[in-house]
Scaffold this motif. Structure first.
Motif, short mmCIF file in Angstrom:
data_model
loop_
_atom_site.label_atom_id
_atom_site.label_comp_id
_atom_site.label_asym_id
_atom_site.label_seq_id
_atom_site.Cartn_x
_atom_site.Cartn_y
_atom_site.Cartn_z
N THR A 1 2.12 -10.19 -6.34
CA THR A 1 3.33 -10.15 -7.15
C THR A 1 3.02 -9.73 -8.58
N PHE A 2 1.98 -10.32 -9.16
CA PHE A 2 1.54 -9.97 -10.51
C PHE A 2 1.19 -8.48 -10.59
N ALA A 3 0.48 -7.97 -9.59
CA ALA A 3 0.09 -6.57 -9.59
C ALA A 3 1.31 -5.65 -9.51
N ALA A 4 2.31 -6.02 -8.70
CA ALA A 4 3.51 -5.19 -8.56
C ALA A 4 4.29 -5.12 -9.88
N ILE A 5 4.40 -6.25 -10.58
CA ILE A 5 5.10 -6.27 -11.87
C ILE A 5 4.36 -5.42 -12.89
N THR A 6 3.04 -5.55 -12.93
CA THR A 6 2.24 -4.77 -13.86
C THR A 6 2.37 -3.28 -13.58
N MET A 7 2.38 -2.91 -12.30
CA MET A 7 2.53 -1.51 -11.92
C MET A 7 3.88 -0.96 -12.37
N ALA A 8 4.95 -1.73 -12.15
CA ALA A 8 6.28 -1.27 -12.53
C ALA A 8 6.38 -1.04 -14.04
N LEU B 1 0.83 -1.20 0.00
CA LEU B 1 0.00 0.00 0.00
C LEU B 1 0.87 1.25 0.00
N PHE B 2 2.06 1.19 0.60
CA PHE B 2 2.99 2.31 0.53
C PHE B 2 3.37 2.58 -0.93
N THR B 3 3.69 1.51 -1.66
CA THR B 3 4.05 1.67 -3.07
C THR B 3 2.87 2.16 -3.89
N LEU B 4 1.69 1.58 -3.62
CA LEU B 4 0.48 2.03 -4.31
C LEU B 4 0.22 3.50 -4.04
N GLY B 5 0.46 3.93 -2.79
CA GLY B 5 0.25 5.34 -2.44
C GLY B 5 1.18 6.26 -3.22
N LEU B 6 2.43 5.84 -3.41
CA LEU B 6 3.35 6.64 -4.23
C LEU B 6 2.85 6.76 -5.66
N ALA B 7 2.45 5.62 -6.24
CA ALA B 7 1.98 5.61 -7.63
C ALA B 7 0.69 6.43 -7.79
N ASP B 8 -0.17 6.37 -6.79
CA ASP B 8 -1.45 7.06 -6.88
C ASP B 8 -1.30 8.57 -6.75
N ASN B 9 -0.42 9.00 -5.86
CA ASN B 9 -0.35 10.42 -5.52
C ASN B 9 0.77 11.17 -6.21
N ALA C 1 8.21 0.13 -7.35
CA ALA C 1 7.34 -1.00 -7.72
C ALA C 1 8.16 -2.25 -8.03
N ILE C 2 9.34 -2.08 -8.65
CA ILE C 2 10.21 -3.23 -8.92
C ILE C 2 10.69 -3.84 -7.61
N ILE C 3 11.07 -2.99 -6.66
CA ILE C 3 11.52 -3.49 -5.36
C ILE C 3 10.39 -4.27 -4.68
N LEU C 4 9.16 -3.76 -4.77
CA LEU C 4 8.02 -4.47 -4.19
C LEU C 4 7.85 -5.84 -4.83
N ALA C 5 7.97 -5.91 -6.16
CA ALA C 5 7.81 -7.19 -6.85
C ALA C 5 8.86 -8.19 -6.40
N VAL C 6 10.10 -7.74 -6.21
CA VAL C 6 11.17 -8.63 -5.76
C VAL C 6 10.88 -9.14 -4.36
N ILE C 7 10.41 -8.25 -3.47
CA ILE C 7 10.09 -8.67 -2.10
C ILE C 7 8.95 -9.68 -2.09
N CYS C 8 7.90 -9.39 -2.87
CA CYS C 8 6.75 -10.31 -2.93
C CYS C 8 7.17 -11.69 -3.43
N PHE C 9 8.08 -11.72 -4.39
CA PHE C 9 8.51 -12.98 -4.97
C PHE C 9 9.40 -13.78 -4.03
#
Length: 381
Positions: free
Chosen positions: A73-80, A13-21, A169-177
């Motif tokens: 994980t899929f959502a984080a990759i798509t966002m990046a 949600l932190f990453t989503l907040g950055l992308a959203d705002n 977002a890339i960092i998030l995807a790596v963490i999720c994976f």
């Protein structure tokens, strides 16, 4: 407690907040770079929200083949991918395509993170963990304008801003994976209990939706309002947005750490009433009251999400997916309307919609009828 659930929900949600705002402060620069009108430029938000609508709708189907961790994980990759497409776009149409990718990622990501907290937190502390979750959004919300202020002197600062969040977002995807994941608790989502059950779901999620479009309207257009009405530059208008989200973070942190002496539903009414008064004062007295509305809005989303999980506790994932879909649908309409109104009547007439949306949310909340069991559970929340 399932701590992996909480950790992944919070950082996502932190990453989503950055992308959203990040988009709000950059919006005037995007208009200037591509030489767009407000009506045409609003397509960035409208396409984003429309894609988010389809992303939220797809969440239930995605959960049939993936668990919450895989979907996140899929959502984080798509966002990046979407953020980098936006930052490197040679034309406005490519920018819209990237915006659609980012928007689509918001659907499964939003469903995942809220469901992870609901399933990972103990019921007695769920409201605190949910408030903490949306505090992460608030922290990201005031950091996003600071990123914009930091790249304001660069050539095409909107490219640098979007690219910076793409790295997150890339960092998030790596963490999720890579994170070690426990087994997700199995949940059985029951079949709908007739039209009356669905009607109550739509009623309560509409309360959330009208609040959300008011919050997004203020957060995404405050910078533009300050530049047009107060003659602020990019840096100072970004600071105004930062102040709005700082107050939102303060309010959400207070909700996480302090117990308020009222029932959950009463607290939501108080939040909406004070927000309505603050927005009206911001439009008619001084724009600083618009910034203050960040504090009064702060606890509402966490409270309404907790309330939804209490009232519809047998179908949390489905109801959250419905809520996010409805939110996205209303956001599409809002952004298209705001662009037209700004071009034809000015930004003031667009911003006045925010208190109107809050008033509608308040009326819907007051008129919502709880089932007897849900009412008892809500009183104890």
């Amino acid at each position: 407690m399932i701590w992996q659930n909480i950790f992944l929900a919070y950082i996502s949600l932190f990453t989503l907040g950055l992308a959203d705002n990040i988009r709000g402060p950059l919006y005037p620069e995007i208009l200037r770079y591509f030489d767009l009108t407000n009506s045409t430029g609003s397509m960035v938000f409208a396409i984003f929200s429309l894609a988010s609508f389809f992303g939220a709708l797809s969440s239930t189907r995605l959960l049939r083949i993936w668990n919450l961790y895989q979907m996140l994980t899929f959502a984080a990759i798509t966002m990046a991918v979407g953020l980098f497409v936006m930052s490197l776009s040679p034309s406005f149409y490519v920018l819209l395509f990237g915006s659609a990718l980012v928007g689509f990622s918001f659907g499964p990501m939003g469903t995942s993170q809220n469901s992870l907290v609901v399933l990972g937190a103990e019921p007695v502390n769920r409201i605190r963990w949910m408030s903490g979750l949306h505090t992460c959004y608030g922290i990201a919300s005031f950091l996003a304008p600071l990123i914009v202020a930091g790249v304001a002197d660069y050539e095409s600062p909107w490219r640098w801003g979007l690219g910076s969040v793409g790295i997150a977002a890339i960092i998030l995807a790596v963490i999720c994976f890579s994170i070690k994941k426990p087994a997700v608790p199995a949940r059985v989502v029951p079949v709908d209990k007739g039209f009356g059950f669905l009607r109550r779901e739509f009623h309560l999620t509409a309360v959330m939706s009208f609040y959300v479009i008011a919050e997004i309207l203020v957060g995404s257009r405050l910078a533009q309002y300050m530049r047009l009405e107060m003659d602020s530059d990019l840096r100072h208008s970004s600071y105004a947005v930062t102040a709005f989200f700082v107050l939102m973070v303060v309010g959400r942190m207070a909700t996480s750490f302090f117990h308020f002496p009222w029932k959950l539903r009463t607290g939501m009414v108080v939040s909406l009433v004070t927000t309505l008064l603050s927005l009206i004062a911001g439009m008619y007295i001084h724009p600083y009251f618009l910034i203050l509305s960040g504090l009064t809005m702060a606890p509402f989303f966490a409270w309404i999400m907790t309330y939804v999980s209490t009232v519809f506790h047998h179908s949390v994932e489905k109801t959250i997916s419905l809520a996010l879909s409805l939110n996205s649908f209303f956001i599409v309409i809002m952004h298209m309307s705001v662009g037209q109104i700004t071009d034809n009547g000015g930004i003031w007439w667009a911003m006045i919609l925010a208190p109107v949306f809050i008033l509608i949310s308040l009326v819907l909340l007051i008129t919502f009828k709880e089932a007897p069991v849900a009412a008892e559970a809500g009183a104890n929340a």
